[in-house]
Design an enzyme around this catalytic site. Sequence first.
Site, PDB file in Angstrom:
ATOM      1  N   TYR A  68       1.983  12.410  -9.967  1.00  0.00           N
ATOM      2  CA  TYR A  68       2.050  11.100  -9.325  1.00  0.00           C
ATOM      3  C   TYR A  68       1.687  10.081 -10.183  1.00  0.00           C
ATOM      4  O   TYR A  68       2.340   8.932  -9.281  1.00  0.00           O
ATOM      5  CB  TYR A  68       0.635  11.556  -8.413  1.00  0.00           C
ATOM      6  N   PHE A  77       0.998  -1.340   0.050  1.00  0.00           N
ATOM      7  CA  PHE A  77       0.072  -0.148   0.190  1.00  0.00           C
ATOM      8  C   PHE A  77       0.637   0.814   0.014  1.00  0.00           C
ATOM      9  O   PHE A  77      -0.054   2.191  -0.081  1.00  0.00           O
ATOM     10  CB  PHE A  77      -0.269   0.394   1.546  1.00  0.00           C
ATOM     11  N   THR A 102      -3.944   2.414  -8.944  1.00  0.00           N
ATOM     12  CA  THR A 102      -4.664   3.959  -8.813  1.00  0.00           C
ATOM     13  C   THR A 102      -5.472   3.533 -10.084  1.00  0.00           C
ATOM     14  O   THR A 102      -4.752   3.136 -10.836  1.00  0.00           O
ATOM     15  CB  THR A 102      -4.402   5.224  -8.286  1.00  0.00           C
ATOM     16  N   ASP A 103      -6.353   4.199 -10.168  1.00  0.00           N
ATOM     17  CA  ASP A 103      -7.276   4.184 -11.582  1.00  0.00           C
ATOM     18  C   ASP A 103      -7.116   4.827 -12.048  1.00  0.00           C
ATOM     19  O   ASP A 103      -6.880   5.216 -13.572  1.00  0.00           O
ATOM     20  CB  ASP A 103      -9.038   4.290 -11.671  1.00  0.00           C
ATOM     21  N   GLU A 104      -6.210   5.874 -11.625  1.00  0.00           N
ATOM     22  CA  GLU A 104      -5.157   7.348 -12.182  1.00  0.00           C
ATOM     23  C   GLU A 104      -4.574   6.691 -13.599  1.00  0.00           C
ATOM     24  O   GLU A 104      -4.076   7.604 -14.226  1.00  0.00           O
ATOM     25  CB  GLU A 104      -4.767   8.518 -11.215  1.00  0.00           C
ATOM     26  N   ASN A 149     -10.603   7.020  -2.685  1.00  0.00           N
ATOM     27  CA  ASN A 149     -10.886   5.988  -1.337  1.00  0.00           C
ATOM     28  C   ASN A 149     -11.433   7.580  -0.878  1.00  0.00           C
ATOM     29  O   ASN A 149     -10.870   8.891  -0.585  1.00  0.00           O
ATOM     30  CB  ASN A 149     -10.036   6.210  -0.434  1.00  0.00           C
ATOM     31  N   LYS A 164       3.020   5.790 -10.433  1.00  0.00           N
ATOM     32  CA  LYS A 164       2.278   4.922  -9.857  1.00  0.00           C
ATOM     33  C   LYS A 164       1.848   3.845 -11.657  1.00  0.00           C
ATOM     34  O   LYS A 164       2.138   2.339 -10.913  1.00  0.00           O
ATOM     35  CB  LYS A 164       0.744   5.036  -9.751  1.00  0.00           C
ATOM     36  N   ARG A 173     -15.306  12.726  -9.578  1.00  0.00           N
ATOM     37  CA  ARG A 173     -14.497  11.341  -9.155  1.00  0.00           C
ATOM     38  C   ARG A 173     -15.259  10.174  -8.684  1.00  0.00           C
ATOM     39  O   ARG A 173     -16.373  10.480  -8.238  1.00  0.00           O
ATOM     40  CB  ARG A 173     -13.799  11.509  -7.869  1.00  0.00           C
ATOM     41  N   LEU A 229     -13.222  24.574  -4.177  1.00  0.00           N
ATOM     42  CA  LEU A 229     -13.602  23.261  -5.395  1.00  0.00           C
ATOM     43  C   LEU A 229     -12.505  24.090  -5.933  1.00  0.00           C
ATOM     44  O   LEU A 229     -12.518  25.444  -6.474  1.00  0.00           O
ATOM     45  CB  LEU A 229     -15.085  23.950  -6.053  1.00  0.00           C
ATOM     46  N   TYR A 230     -11.952  23.742  -6.631  1.00  0.00           N
ATOM     47  CA  TYR A 230     -10.388  23.773  -8.005  1.00  0.00           C
ATOM     48  C   TYR A 230     -11.898  23.986  -9.191  1.00  0.00           C
ATOM     49  O   TYR A 230     -12.456  23.448  -9.087  1.00  0.00           O
ATOM     50  CB  TYR A 230      -9.878  21.751  -8.531  1.00  0.00           C
ATOM     51  N   PHE A 243      -9.226  15.646  -0.540  1.00  0.00           N
ATOM     52  CA  PHE A 243     -10.380  16.609  -0.879  1.00  0.00           C
ATOM     53  C   PHE A 243     -11.053  16.352   0.012  1.00  0.00           C
ATOM     54  O   PHE A 243     -12.081  18.006   0.588  1.00  0.00           O
ATOM     55  CB  PHE A 243     -10.940  16.208  -2.186  1.00  0.00           C
TER      56      PHE A 243
HETATM   57  O1  TDX Z   1      -8.605  21.628  -1.951  1.00  0.00           O
HETATM   58  C1  TDX Z   1      -9.298  20.695  -2.553  1.00  0.00           C
HETATM   59  N1  TDX Z   1     -10.653  20.840  -4.037  1.00  0.00           N
HETATM   60  C2  TDX Z   1     -10.543  20.621  -5.346  1.00  0.00           C
HETATM   61  O2  TDX Z   1     -11.588  20.582  -5.100  1.00  0.00           O
HETATM   62  C3  TDX Z   1      -8.875  19.319  -3.494  1.00  0.00           C
HETATM   63  C4  TDX Z   1      -7.742  19.045  -2.093  1.00  0.00           C
HETATM   64  C5  TDX Z   1      -9.572  18.248  -4.115  1.00  0.00           C
HETATM   65  N2  TDX Z   1      -9.923  18.808  -5.663  1.00  0.00           N
HETATM   66  C6  TDX Z   1     -10.162  17.823  -6.355  1.00  0.00           C
HETATM   67  C7  TDX Z   1      -9.159  16.991  -7.050  1.00  0.00           C
HETATM   68  C8  TDX Z   1      -9.987  16.185  -7.672  1.00  0.00           C
HETATM   69  O3  TDX Z   1     -10.957  16.839  -8.609  1.00  0.00           O
HETATM   70  O4  TDX Z   1     -11.378  17.032  -6.008  1.00  0.00           O
HETATM   71  C9  TDX Z   1     -10.755  16.179  -6.578  1.00  0.00           C
HETATM   72  C10 TDX Z   1     -10.401  14.744  -5.606  1.00  0.00           C
HETATM   73  O5  TDX Z   1      -9.413  15.109  -5.085  1.00  0.00           O
HETATM   74  P1  TDX Z   1      -7.756  14.784  -4.755  1.00  0.00           P
HETATM   75  O6  TDX Z   1      -7.883  14.431  -3.312  1.00  0.00           O
HETATM   76  O7  TDX Z   1      -6.976  15.373  -4.400  1.00  0.00           O
HETATM   77  O8  TDX Z   1      -8.035  13.593  -5.302  1.00  0.00           O
HETATM   78  P2  TDX Z   1      -7.673  12.794  -6.665  1.00  0.00           P
HETATM   79  O9  TDX Z   1      -6.595  13.970  -7.271  1.00  0.00           O
HETATM   80  O10 TDX Z   1      -8.204  12.773  -7.725  1.00  0.00           O
HETATM   81  O11 TDX Z   1      -6.601  11.408  -5.916  1.00  0.00           O
HETATM   82  C11 TDX Z   1      -7.543  10.652  -5.348  1.00  0.00           C
HETATM   83  O12 TDX Z   1      -7.877   9.936  -6.170  1.00  0.00           O
HETATM   84  C12 TDX Z   1      -6.729   8.828  -7.319  1.00  0.00           C
HETATM   85  C13 TDX Z   1      -5.865  10.140  -4.664  1.00  0.00           C
HETATM   86  O13 TDX Z   1      -5.607  10.879  -4.079  1.00  0.00           O
HETATM   87  C14 TDX Z   1      -4.746   9.211  -5.557  1.00  0.00           C
HETATM   88  O14 TDX Z   1      -3.666   8.910  -4.431  1.00  0.00           O
HETATM   89  C15 TDX Z   1      -5.681   7.750  -6.358  1.00  0.00           C
HETATM   90  O15 TDX Z   1      -4.427   7.056  -6.303  1.00  0.00           O
END
Ligand code: TDX
Length: 288
Positions: free
Chosen positions: A101, A31, A74-76, A131, A105, A165, A157-158, A141
């Site tokens: 990242y 992991f 990861t699915d990424e 997750n 992976k 997701r 929100l980005y 997030f």
């Molecule tokens: O503050 C935020 N605002 C926002 O809109 C953050 C931190 C993220 N986001 C968005 C980016 C993504 O579209 O939310 C979504 C999820 O973001 P993350 O939690 O950073 O996840 P993501 O980039 O999708 O990747 C996650 O899922 C796949 C994990 O971090 C990875 O380790 C996994 O492989």
Amino acid sequence: MGSRVHVVEGDITDAALVDRLVADADLVVHFAAESHNDNSLTDPWPFVHTNVIGTYTLLEAVRRHGTRFHHVSTDEVYGDLDLDDPVRFTEATAYNPSSPYSSTKGASDLLVRAWVRSFGIAATISNCSNNYGPRQHVEKFIPRQITNVLDGIRPKLYGDGLNVRDWIHVDDHNRAVWTIIERGHVGETYLIGADGEVDNKTVVRDLLELMGRDADDYDHVTDRAGHDRRYAIDPTRLRTELGWAPEYPSFREGLAATIEWYRDNEDWWRPQKDATEAKYAAVQSIVP
Ligand code: TDX
């Protein structure tokens, strides 16, 4: 649990330590990873080091000792989908990672496949969707937004917030990994997902509502560079061949339980919070 668990803190690129631990193990479940996309955009090197060299180090150890290996990914690695794309990721989807990242992976998955084919190690691979749940770092997030609301800060929100997701509770992910270890075929890859596609804006609105706040009480901030639009897993193989099914009844219920966990466990997340927000503040600003 106490005496049944032996915790060793170390670096998975430390070949001598890894070799000593693998020599005593029946099974290695891998992991360990640098996992946060935003961090990989600021500094990719720890991702190459841990995810690529670390996986290589573990693979060489299990090769020497003939140990069963499961690689968590990861699915990424599959890149992203359009919002209206009719297909989801399957075990046959071509690799097309977007970020430092996800490319590391992807590289680690390919190392595992090569070690299976060339050296005959007994390995399986799983690629899971996003997750959520207890004990997730506040940089991610969902915990970032829950702890922001608890601190009286508006969720961030980005971009347009319409990125999708595919959410799965961490307990369902772990049960799926265990299913693959027990019933999966060596050399094979299994995708793990719980049919949990939701766009980011909906997640933030749900969180705010569940926490008794106005659903519009959030900010848009600078978008992530190279931000993947949508991830979506087709878990048919895992469900039909191995009989796994998620146990969490719905994403919203899982979210409510996760909010409770962060409310009740401030001691766990508080030490990371200020430094994490300071890191974000250095690269993100509110978009009116
Ligand atoms: O503050 C935020 N605002 C926002 O809109 C953050 C931190 C993220 N986001 C968005 C980016 C993504 O579209 O939310 C979504 C999820 O973001 P993350 O939690 O950073 O996840 P993501 O980039 O999708 O990747 C996650 O899922 C796949 C994990 O971090 C990875 O380790 C996994 O492989």
